[in-house]
Design an enzyme around this catalytic site. Sequence first.
Site, PDB file in Angstrom:
ATOM      1  N   PRO A   1      -2.452   3.520   9.996  1.00 50.11           N
ATOM      2  CA  PRO A   1      -3.000   3.083  11.285  1.00 50.11           C
ATOM      3  C   PRO A   1      -2.401   3.930  12.395  1.00 50.11           C
ATOM      4  O   PRO A   1      -1.176   4.042  12.510  1.00 50.11           O
ATOM      5  CB  PRO A   1      -2.543   1.616  11.380  1.00 50.11           C
ATOM      6  CG  PRO A   1      -1.352   1.517  10.487  1.00 50.11           C
ATOM      7  CD  PRO A   1      -1.537   2.528   9.406  1.00 50.11           C
TER       8      PRO A   1
ATOM      9  N   CYS B   1       6.252   0.494  14.836  1.00 48.96           N
ATOM     10  CA  CYS B   1       5.916   1.301  16.003  1.00 48.96           C
ATOM     11  C   CYS B   1       7.045   1.265  17.028  1.00 48.96           C
ATOM     12  O   CYS B   1       7.493   0.190  17.423  1.00 48.96           O
ATOM     13  CB  CYS B   1       4.620   0.801  16.631  1.00 48.96           C
ATOM     14  SG  CYS B   1       4.107   1.765  18.061  1.00 48.96           S
TER      15      CYS B   1
END
Length: 336
Positions: A13, A96
């Site tokens: 992703p 992230c």
Amino acid sequence: MKKNQSHRLSIAPMMDWTDRHCRFFHRQLSRHSLLYTEMVTAPALVRGGALHLLEHSPAEHPVALQLGGSDPRELAQAAQLGWQAGYPEINLNCGCPSDRVQSGSFGAVLMEHPALVGEICAAMIAASPAEVTVKCRIGVDDQIPQTILPVFLETLSQAGVRRVIIHARKAWLQGLSPKDNREIPPLDYPLVLAMKAAFPHLHISINGGITSLAQACALLDQGLDGVMVGRAAYQRPADILQDADRLIFGDTGPGRDAFAVVDAMRPYIRQELSKGVRLASITRHMLGLFAGKPGARAWRRALSEHAHRAGAGTEVLDMALDALHASATPDTAAPA
């Protein structure tokens, strides 16, 4: 191919990259690789009602939804919405390192709070039949990966998680940009391999620094259950995906070369244009299709110069292919 083996090779992703057009394009290169959405935040879905972020085509499957957030109840609701939208896998982002994600107290910062992550995962698992997975780092900041990662994985296991994707780098939440966090912290593949040995019941995929299909195959041969490829699959999609079905999944069916992929994209592009989508929103993901091949630069230039123009349609693909062929073919005309 055995059932439910798509996780052997997945495409990471990536914010602003792996949107629904990108996923449809990647699917034309590989029938079996697992594709992921960009990260969708739970608050956007639950509080903001932004259900359009869940839109995808059945043709993208196998596909998984990645969620970001830190509130167990909110993430449970978002997981339920994801399942209702047709996603069989819901992935929790614990990797992230961007400032925006940190300010929301989720992403890689969650590695500092294993108990909370366990609570989140248990709530998500209880909320829907979707498989709940986690993508994480080996640690953050001053954490010692050899110490924190086993604790983190054990907590996930006790919460009911059975599949984890590990980015084999630390994330430095202070002092490094997201780009630097993808490149500067050293890779530690041996640690990820050790975690597979320590947690044989967990399906463990590795992510980070994987730039070729041969490298992915080698990591699978070392005993890992899956490999996730990021930027290389976006920048050089044919190199990573064109032979993946045969080499990773044992599919003996016919594959598609890059030119066949261009043709396969035409009906989709026409359909999306009829909905008001601009051509450049789709073709920006196709710029690297011929990377490393003669004429690749001409292909990129033609798409970049013409796809953004008002009213641009599939004729731009023809222009780009003509430019590619003209650039790749040496001028054999005799001198005057």
